[in-house]
Design an enzyme around this catalytic site. Structure first.
Site, short mmCIF file in Angstrom:
data_model
loop_
_atom_site.label_atom_id
_atom_site.label_comp_id
_atom_site.label_asym_id
_atom_site.label_seq_id
_atom_site.Cartn_x
_atom_site.Cartn_y
_atom_site.Cartn_z
N ASP A 227 -54.16 5.63 14.64
CA ASP A 227 -54.72 4.46 15.33
C ASP A 227 -56.20 4.73 15.61
O ASP A 227 -56.71 5.84 15.44
CB ASP A 227 -53.92 4.18 16.61
CG ASP A 227 -54.06 2.73 17.05
OD1 ASP A 227 -53.17 2.23 17.76
OD2 ASP A 227 -55.05 2.07 16.66
C1 GLC Z 1 -56.06 -0.81 18.16
C2 GLC Z 1 -54.57 -0.98 18.30
C3 GLC Z 1 -53.87 -1.20 16.99
C4 GLC Z 1 -54.79 -1.94 16.04
C5 GLC Z 1 -55.91 -0.98 15.70
C6 GLC Z 1 -56.92 -1.61 14.73
O1 GLC Z 1 -56.54 0.11 19.10
O2 GLC Z 1 -53.85 0.03 19.01
O3 GLC Z 1 -52.68 -1.95 17.29
O4 GLC Z 1 -54.09 -2.31 14.87
O5 GLC Z 1 -56.59 -0.52 16.87
O6 GLC Z 1 -57.61 -2.64 15.37
#
Ligand code: GLC
Length: 744
Positions: free
Chosen positions: A264
């Site tokens: 993430d």
């Molecule tokens: C965010 C979220 C995730 C998202 C990613 C890309 O922090 O936790 O759900 O898809 O970053 O934006």
């Protein structure tokens, strides 16, 4: 491209080209001048070549934008490898559908698949190749802001809807027209942070993990998800970004996942903050060794993997495998032949939202609403009658365009239909008034949102004027429809609350309206279950409309005026109050369950200041129809490993309105090697009945349905008695008992 060509390409790539295929950068690294040097590359510590060679980009959306970026990416390259474009298409792209928690309440896989099909088409035409959806995290704590992104508290429902969503997005072949690859998230158990506080630590027993939290991720893998995103949280002390057991042992070896694993946003660097890595080099090693392929927006891999190879900490052959998985995904999408895939500026920038998409949105949005209370005041008449000549629509959501969630990035809120517009579109022959009465936010309240900040700048005098006008129209109307609830940025990522109440200033408005008119219908807008105790005691009807998206106003008007009977069933329990949290229907009994006999007794599992039961339970939802259930009929009482039992009920609509009913099947394992939940959802069927009409609903009970992870770490059913429940919600007493004898 043929597999042999792909392998040939890989063999010719430089180490830097290979490692940067594992780098994902956000769109802002590519904004500004064409030479790509703008953006935060210095702060990330990467150089211009890294930006140019990055294998994927997230959060760039728009056909023109992505075509231009892809052209720049391919220009002047020795080996022109197309970039992957990924984005958070969570509940729609330009046409925004109800939040996933509301979609969970439809209990309708067909509708959920249809939503994903529309979202896939709009995203693909906007140049997107991969969507970071569905989020399948099991949720039990409405203090957590991201409950809005999940389909709820039940592993079976989440699994069924995850498969439907993935089928809608990916179809049979992600290289097909208007299809995108799916990234299931957030692996794993992100939905139960300590205290409901975002990014909090998660501690769950292995058995609970296997029986409750993991099934929906496994369903996503089985449904062919091409990517899995790991979560920010620690799980039993170890951050998921470097949780080798979960990623390599469970996800890859046990479940056979062969797609891409992506961290993430910034999570790899956060291993240092978690205190499990001394620096970004160690973070890179731990993540890579655990099985993470792609590094989202950190420089850990870019600046450390080559050195780790030189130090023989990791093998280049392992990097090649990760890079090959990236190239293989690009190839499956057809990007080597057509790096722009379905990008279509004409469709993407059409002056109006596609009318077919709007029509689908309106239909499925009406299905997502849950009627929590109705003393008969709903549906409202479309023309005046002796009781109702004037209706006052009051509340901050009466004419509010921002009715999508914090995860709706790529739409234009001006295209949303407000409640007022939806009512006026109905052209009802009744006098209607529309007054906000207050702001979504309290006086001078400031709210830091996911993408922008909000503040209520109205003066006390202006707020007082709003309130007075609302009370005036309430006084002279026969019915009040009160549209209240949370600001959309009260939920979403980093939207945890310690209270789950309707904002106090809005409750105050409710009380003042109630003093002049008790005929109140409440529309509750929120990204989470709210504490509706006071409302439930005074309002004559409550319709939970969540954050309904583009067609919200039309869909609400369709239900209020009876064009559609509400059919939603709660996918997440509504607590009596926040003190009960975490609360969920499929809990264990404890050794001293409260019951009718010992209700006054002190020494049983209870609170002294509140009931054990939620205000509204999982699976609950009313309709304009009224449904009678017959007793359960069984075609046998004994089940073996190779037999099946048909269990059936006859459901009759004894009401005056056509309605849909979600008939639910629950199973309880009476005696097992571990304590088992009081009941678990194992099936559901949505039926539509005219007044007076009956339908026989049949479910098949078989051994697979009775399996669970037991203390021996085995996934198996155990011989013994099982209660079978079939009814309208998770509290039904409509029960029969069967005996299962394990014979294989
Ligand atoms: C965010 C979220 C995730 C998202 C990613 C890309 O922090 O936790 O759900 O898809 O970053 O934006």
């Amino acid at each position: 491209m043929q597999e042999s060509d792909l392998k040939d390409l890989l063999s010719k790539m430089s180490t830097s080209e290979k490692i940067n295929q594992l780098l994902q950068l956000s769109a802002n690294f590519y904004e500004g001048t064409a030479d790509l040097v703008s953006g935060p590359r210095q702060s990330l510590g990467i150089d211009e070549q890294d930006v140019k060679e990055a294998g994927s980009v997230l959060m760039a959306v728009g056909a023109r934008t992505i075509i231009d970026l892809q052209k720049r990416n391919l220009k002047d390259k020795v080996r022109p490898i197309p970039q992957l474009f990924m984005a958070d298409i969570i509940h729609g792209c330009r046409t925004i559908f109800p939040i996933p928690l509301a979609q969970g309440c439809t209990f309708n896989p067909k509708s959920v698949q249809e939503i994903a099909e529309v979202a896939a088409k709009e995203a693909a035409r906007a140049g997107v190749h991969v969507v970071f959806s569905p989020m399948v995290d099991l949720i039990r704590d409405p203090r957590w802001g991201r409950v809005m992104e999940s389909t709820g508290e039940d592993p079976f429902l989440n699994s069924v809807l995850a498969k439907a969503t993935i089928k809608g997005y990916q179809g049979e072949n992600i290289g097909g027209k208007d299809k995108v690859a799916v990234c299931v998230k957030h692996f794993a158990a992100y939905g139960s942070p300590l205290g409901g506080r975002e990014y909090g630590s998660v501690d769950i027993s292995e058995i609970e993990l296997q029986n409750a939290y993991l099934p929906a991720y496994k369903a996503g893998v089985d449904a062919g998800a091409k990517l899995i995103m790991t979560s920010f949280n620690t799980l039993n002390g170890l951050p998921m970004t470097c949780n080798k057991y979960m990623i390599s042992e469970i996800l890859k070896k046990k479940w056979g996942f062969e797609g891409l694993v992506i961290s993430d946003w910034g999570a790899m660097r956060e291993l240092v903050v978690h205190g499990v890595a001394a620096d970004k080099k160690e973070a890179a090693f731990l993540s890579f060794d655990s099985g993470i392929d792609v590094d989202m927006v950190t420089d850990c891999y870019t600046n450390n993997l080559e050195q780790l190879v030189n130090e023989e900490k990791i093998k280049m052959s392992e990097i090649d495998k990760s890079v090959y998985r990236v190239l293989k995904l690009k190839n499956e999408l057809g990007l080597f032949e057509n790096p722009f895939k379905d990008a279509d500026e004409t469709y993407d920038r059409a002056p109006q939202i596609n009318q077919v998409n709007r029509k689908i949105a309106r239909k499925v949005t009406t299905e997502s609403f849950v009627l929590l209370k109705n003393d008969g005041i709903l549906p409202l008449p479309k023309q005046m009658n002796e009781k109702i000549k004037k209706i006052a629509f009051i509340g901050p959501y009466v004419d509010e365009k921002e009715i999508c969630s914090a995860w709706a990035f790529f739409n234009n809120n001006t295209e949303n239909i407000t409640l007022k517009e939806g009512v006026l579109n109905k052209k009802v022959a009744i006098k209607t008034y529309f007054e906000p009465g207050c702001d979504r936010l309290a006086y001078r309240e400031k709210l830091v949102g996911m993408r922008k900040n909000h503040i209520n700048e109205l003066s006390k005098a202006e707020l007082s004027e709003l309130e007075n006008r609302a009370i005036e129209v309430a006084k002279k109307s026969d019915v009040v429809v009160l549209a209240i609830g949370e600001h959309y940025d009260y939920s979403g990522e980093a939207g945890s609350r310690t209270s789950i109440g309707i904002p106090e200033h809005q409750l105050e408005l409710f009380r003042k309206i109630y003093r002049v008119n008790t005929n109140i219908i409440v529309l509750s807008f929120s990204g989470r279950p709210l504490d509706l105790r006071e409302i439930s005691q005074k309002a004559r009807a409550i319709l939970q409309v969540w954050l309904p998206g583009t067609e919200g106003g039309n869909a609400i008007a369709d239900v209020l005026f009876g064009n559609h009977s509400p059919s939603g069933k709660l996918a997440m329990s509504f607590p009596y109050n926040v003190g009960q949290v975490p609360i969920y229907y499929n809990e264990l009994t404890t050794g001293r369950p409260i019951n009718e006999v010992n209700r006054e007794q002190r020494f049983c599992s209870r609170y002294i200041d509140a009931p054990n039961q939620p205000l509204y339970p999982f699976g609950f939802g009313l309709s304009y129809g009224q449904f009678d259930y017959s007793k359960i009929q069984l075609d046998a009482h004994e089940l073996t490993s190779d037999s099946k039992i048909d269990v059936k009920v006859v459901v009759t609509n004894v009401g005056n309105y056509t309605g849909q009913e979600v008939v639910q099947l629950y199973v309880h394992d009476q005696i097992a090697s571990i304590a088992r939940p009081v009941r678990e959802l194992k099936g559901f069927k949505k039926i539509a009945l005219q007044p007076g009409e009956s339908e026989t609903v049949v479910f098949q009970i078989e051994e697979e349905m009775l399996k669970f992870y037991n203390s021996k770490g085995k996934h198996e059913a155990e011989t013994g008695k099982f209660d079978i429940f079939i009814g309208p919600d998770s509290q039904t007493h409509n029960k029969e008992t069967i005996y299962f004898k394990k014979t294989s």
